[in-house]
Enzyme design. Structure first.
Site, mmCIF file in Angstrom:
data_model
loop_
_atom_site.group_PDB
_atom_site.id
_atom_site.type_symbol
_atom_site.label_atom_id
_atom_site.label_comp_id
_atom_site.label_asym_id
_atom_site.label_seq_id
_atom_site.Cartn_x
_atom_site.Cartn_y
_atom_site.Cartn_z
ATOM 1 N N GLY A 149 0.826 -1.211 0.000
ATOM 2 C CA GLY A 149 0.000 0.000 0.000
ATOM 3 C C GLY A 149 0.859 1.261 0.000
ATOM 4 O O GLY A 149 1.931 1.277 0.591
ATOM 5 N N ARG B 46 0.857 -4.583 -5.754
ATOM 6 C CA ARG B 46 0.929 -5.897 -5.127
ATOM 7 C C ARG B 46 1.131 -6.874 -6.291
ATOM 8 O O ARG B 46 0.370 -6.839 -7.261
ATOM 9 C CB ARG B 46 -0.347 -6.198 -4.347
ATOM 10 C CG ARG B 46 -0.609 -5.162 -3.254
ATOM 11 C CD ARG B 46 -1.713 -5.584 -2.319
ATOM 12 N NE ARG B 46 -2.232 -4.444 -1.579
ATOM 13 C CZ ARG B 46 -1.729 -3.977 -0.431
ATOM 14 N NH1 ARG B 46 -0.674 -4.556 0.095
ATOM 15 N NH2 ARG B 46 -2.260 -2.943 0.173
ATOM 16 N N ASP C 169 5.530 -5.487 5.766
ATOM 17 C CA ASP C 169 6.129 -6.791 6.100
ATOM 18 C C ASP C 169 6.052 -7.777 4.938
ATOM 19 O O ASP C 169 6.940 -8.624 4.790
ATOM 20 C CB ASP C 169 5.527 -7.372 7.384
ATOM 21 C CG ASP C 169 4.021 -7.548 7.296
ATOM 22 O OD1 ASP C 169 3.394 -6.897 6.436
ATOM 23 O OD2 ASP C 169 3.474 -8.336 8.087
ATOM 24 N N THR D 118 4.488 2.122 5.530
ATOM 25 C CA THR D 118 3.086 1.680 5.565
ATOM 26 C C THR D 118 2.357 2.509 6.605
ATOM 27 O O THR D 118 2.924 2.805 7.655
ATOM 28 C CB THR D 118 2.953 0.176 5.900
ATOM 29 O OG1 THR D 118 1.591 -0.092 6.295
ATOM 30 C CG2 THR D 118 3.852 -0.264 7.036
ATOM 31 N N ASP E 139 0.136 1.471 8.418
ATOM 32 C CA ASP E 139 -0.382 0.595 9.475
ATOM 33 C C ASP E 139 0.486 0.533 10.736
ATOM 34 O O ASP E 139 0.011 0.115 11.786
ATOM 35 C CB ASP E 139 -0.565 -0.830 8.943
ATOM 36 C CG ASP E 139 -1.475 -0.876 7.729
ATOM 37 O OD1 ASP E 139 -2.316 0.024 7.591
ATOM 38 O OD2 ASP E 139 -1.333 -1.804 6.911
ATOM 39 N N ASP F 88 2.608 -1.577 11.568
ATOM 40 C CA ASP F 88 2.550 -2.933 12.120
ATOM 41 C C ASP F 88 3.850 -3.708 11.911
ATOM 42 O O ASP F 88 3.844 -4.932 11.850
ATOM 43 C CB ASP F 88 1.370 -3.689 11.473
ATOM 44 C CG ASP F 88 1.489 -3.734 9.952
ATOM 45 O OD1 ASP F 88 2.335 -3.001 9.382
ATOM 46 O OD2 ASP F 88 0.736 -4.496 9.324
ATOM 47 N N ARG G 93 -5.164 -2.905 8.328
ATOM 48 C CA ARG G 93 -5.081 -4.318 7.922
ATOM 49 C C ARG G 93 -5.320 -5.236 9.115
ATOM 50 O O ARG G 93 -6.366 -5.166 9.708
ATOM 51 C CB ARG G 93 -3.748 -4.603 7.225
ATOM 52 C CG ARG G 93 -3.707 -3.945 5.844
ATOM 53 C CD ARG G 93 -2.616 -4.471 4.980
ATOM 54 N NE ARG G 93 -3.076 -5.475 4.036
ATOM 55 C CZ ARG G 93 -2.265 -6.155 3.234
ATOM 56 N NH1 ARG G 93 -0.962 -5.963 3.259
ATOM 57 N NH2 ARG G 93 -2.749 -7.034 2.385
ATOM 58 N N GLU H 257 -14.839 6.427 23.187
ATOM 59 C CA GLU H 257 -15.337 5.698 24.357
ATOM 60 C C GLU H 257 -14.909 4.231 24.307
ATOM 61 O O GLU H 257 -14.756 3.590 25.343
ATOM 62 C CB GLU H 257 -16.865 5.794 24.435
ATOM 63 C CG GLU H 257 -17.398 7.101 25.004
ATOM 64 C CD GLU H 257 -17.161 8.322 24.129
ATOM 65 O OE1 GLU H 257 -16.958 8.163 22.907
ATOM 66 O OE2 GLU H 257 -17.195 9.450 24.668
ATOM 67 N N GLN I 66 -7.915 7.765 4.063
ATOM 68 C CA GLN I 66 -6.914 7.743 5.150
ATOM 69 C C GLN I 66 -5.485 7.594 4.639
ATOM 70 O O GLN I 66 -4.524 7.765 5.377
ATOM 71 C CB GLN I 66 -7.202 6.562 6.095
ATOM 72 C CG GLN I 66 -8.561 6.639 6.746
ATOM 73 C CD GLN I 66 -8.982 5.308 7.353
ATOM 74 O OE1 GLN I 66 -8.624 4.988 8.470
ATOM 75 N NE2 GLN I 66 -9.744 4.518 6.617
HETATM 76 P P1 ATP Z 1 1.113 -2.914 3.363
HETATM 77 O O1 ATP Z 1 0.756 -3.861 4.452
HETATM 78 O O2 ATP Z 1 1.373 -1.555 3.833
HETATM 79 O O3 ATP Z 1 0.165 -2.904 2.209
HETATM 80 P P2 ATP Z 1 3.026 -4.909 2.513
HETATM 81 O O4 ATP Z 1 4.396 -4.837 1.976
HETATM 82 O O5 ATP Z 1 2.838 -5.766 3.749
HETATM 83 O O6 ATP Z 1 2.519 -3.414 2.742
HETATM 84 P P3 ATP Z 1 1.782 -6.898 0.814
HETATM 85 O O7 ATP Z 1 0.701 -6.769 -0.183
HETATM 86 O O8 ATP Z 1 1.627 -7.888 1.917
HETATM 87 O O9 ATP Z 1 2.017 -5.424 1.389
HETATM 88 O O10 ATP Z 1 3.159 -7.251 0.070
HETATM 89 C C1 ATP Z 1 3.622 -6.481 -1.017
HETATM 90 C C2 ATP Z 1 4.183 -7.374 -2.084
HETATM 91 O O11 ATP Z 1 5.320 -8.087 -1.551
HETATM 92 C C3 ATP Z 1 3.248 -8.474 -2.565
HETATM 93 O O12 ATP Z 1 2.328 -8.010 -3.526
HETATM 94 C C4 ATP Z 1 4.231 -9.470 -3.151
HETATM 95 O O13 ATP Z 1 4.665 -9.070 -4.424
HETATM 96 C C5 ATP Z 1 5.398 -9.362 -2.167
HETATM 97 N N1 ATP Z 1 5.254 -10.430 -1.151
HETATM 98 C C6 ATP Z 1 4.456 -10.412 -0.073
HETATM 99 N N2 ATP Z 1 4.525 -11.586 0.606
HETATM 100 C C7 ATP Z 1 5.377 -12.370 -0.093
HETATM 101 C C8 ATP Z 1 5.853 -13.708 0.067
HETATM 102 N N3 ATP Z 1 5.469 -14.485 1.073
HETATM 103 N N4 ATP Z 1 6.728 -14.182 -0.847
HETATM 104 C C9 ATP Z 1 7.140 -13.410 -1.883
HETATM 105 N N5 ATP Z 1 6.705 -12.133 -2.086
HETATM 106 C C10 ATP Z 1 5.849 -11.629 -1.216
#
Ligand code: ATP
Length: 325
Positions: free
Chosen positions: A13, A74, A105, A128, A130, A132, A174, A190, A258
């Site tokens: 994101g 993604r 992550d 991000t 989030d 997190d 998320r 609250e 947001q």
């Molecule tokens: P946010 O949570 O802010 O959206 P994020 O990096 O956690 O960020 P994800 O959609 O989970 O967002 O991951 C981003 C991209 O990273 C995925 O679209 C994919 O290309 C790659 N990715 C995520 N998990 C894996 C995995 N287990 N193995 C390989 N690539 C991954």
């Protein structure tokens, strides 16, 4: 020795401050002798070979912009082992020496997978809304997002107070409740419902009735998006039909408003320092790390560590009801 060729991309994101981080990487990198290549649209951009050689001018006048000028995505293909191997091959073909990824992550999990098939350096930057990510107190974009959400909650409070209503307000995050908790505290909610804590909704309903008896004029219940929608709709119906409750109940889902917007001063500060530090780490030969901030100090965290679950502030969570008397 030839100048190192470093790719930079955003993934997952979008978050306010990604552009500020990009600017820092490009300018610090070039100032210190690196060749910086922007990869458009996250991991997808490797497959598409969507590479752009950056100059200091490429990142002029972007520090204040929300979103990301090099786009994010993604990418499904990267979840597959063959996809990762193919990406590694493309990175070798183009003689990249390292990658800096700005994302969450999931993005870091992608880097961990890539490391199995590619010997270039990989460094992650937490970007991000989030917040997190384990190993860093804050992520780029979180501060801006909570400010945006608090402004909206203040407006909802005006309406809730004027009409004497209960508002269930869903906020982003998320699978985590960091946004919900901080905005809940910041707007004097609250109740705050987060996925990290199982809440007895019967008890929440009782507290709403008691609040009405104490002559409260409005109730704001902040709900993290990770809490089941079904539960929330059922709960809203329950409140609507609750005997003795005069307040009407409304649900408000804030959604993607947001995410965007000009990054706050704090996010620019964090993004600029993390972007520059990521470049310094590359020059020092570091790899397999995320750069982050702990107690206002820049730190390196092994990518594997970032996959742990970060816990929310239980103290802040524990004071919400006392502050709503
Ligand atoms: P946010 O949570 O802010 O959206 P994020 O990096 O956690 O960020 P994800 O959609 O989970 O967002 O991951 C981003 C991209 O990273 C995925 O679209 C994919 O290309 C790659 N990715 C995520 N998990 C894996 C995995 N287990 N193995 C390989 N690539 C991954």
């Amino acid at each position: 020795m030839k100048n190192k060729k470093i790719g930079v991309f955003c993934s997952g994101g979008d978050a306010p401050g990604m552009n500020a981080a990009l600017r820092a990487i490009v300018r610090r990198g070039i100032a210190r002798g690196l060749k910086i290549i922007a990869i458009h649209r996250g991991y997808q951009g490797i497959f598409d070979e969507a590479f752009e050689k950056m100059t200091p001018r490429s990142v002029g006048n972007i520090i204040q912009l929300g979103g990301t000028i090099i786009k994010t995505a993604r990418c499904k293909r990267f979840y597959e082992e063959e996809g990762v191997q193919e990406a590694a091959e493309i990175l070798r073909k183009h003689e990249f020496d390292g990658l800096i990824a700005i994302g969450g992550d999931g993005t870091f999990r992608g880097l961990i997978e890539l490391k199995k098939y590619w010997t270039g350096q990989v460094v992650g930057i937490p970007g991000t809304i989030d917040n997190d990510i384990f190993g860093t107190d804050y992520t780029i974009g979180f501060d801006t997002a909570i400010d945006t959400v608090i402004q909206m909650l203040d407006r909802i409070r005006d309406t809730a107070e004027s009409h004497q209503r209960v508002f269930l307000v869903e906020v982003m995050g998320r699978y985590s409740g960091f946004i919900a908790l901080e905005v809940g505290i910041g707007c004097g909610a609250e109740e705050v419902l987060v996925p990290e804590h199982v809440v007895d909704l019967e008890k929440v309903a009782r507290r709403v009735i008691e609040a009405q008896k104490r002559e409260k004029k409005s109730i704001i219940i902040v709900v993290a998006e990770g809490v089941s929608k079904n539960d929330i709709f059922n709960f809203s119906n329950k409140l609507t039909n609750q005997e003795g409750l005069e307040f009407q109940t409304h649900i408000s889902i804030l959604g993607h408003v947001q995410r965007g917007g000009s990054p706050s001063a704090l996010d620019r500060w964090l993004a600029t320092r993390l972007g520059s530090f990521a470049v310094d780490c590359i020059l020092d030969g570091d790899t397999g790390i995320m750069v982050g901030e702990q107690n206002h100090q820049l730190v390196q965290v092994p990518l594997e560590e970032t996959q742990k679950k970060k816990s929310i502030d239980t103290y802040a969570f524990s004071i919400i009801h006392d502050l709503a008397i």
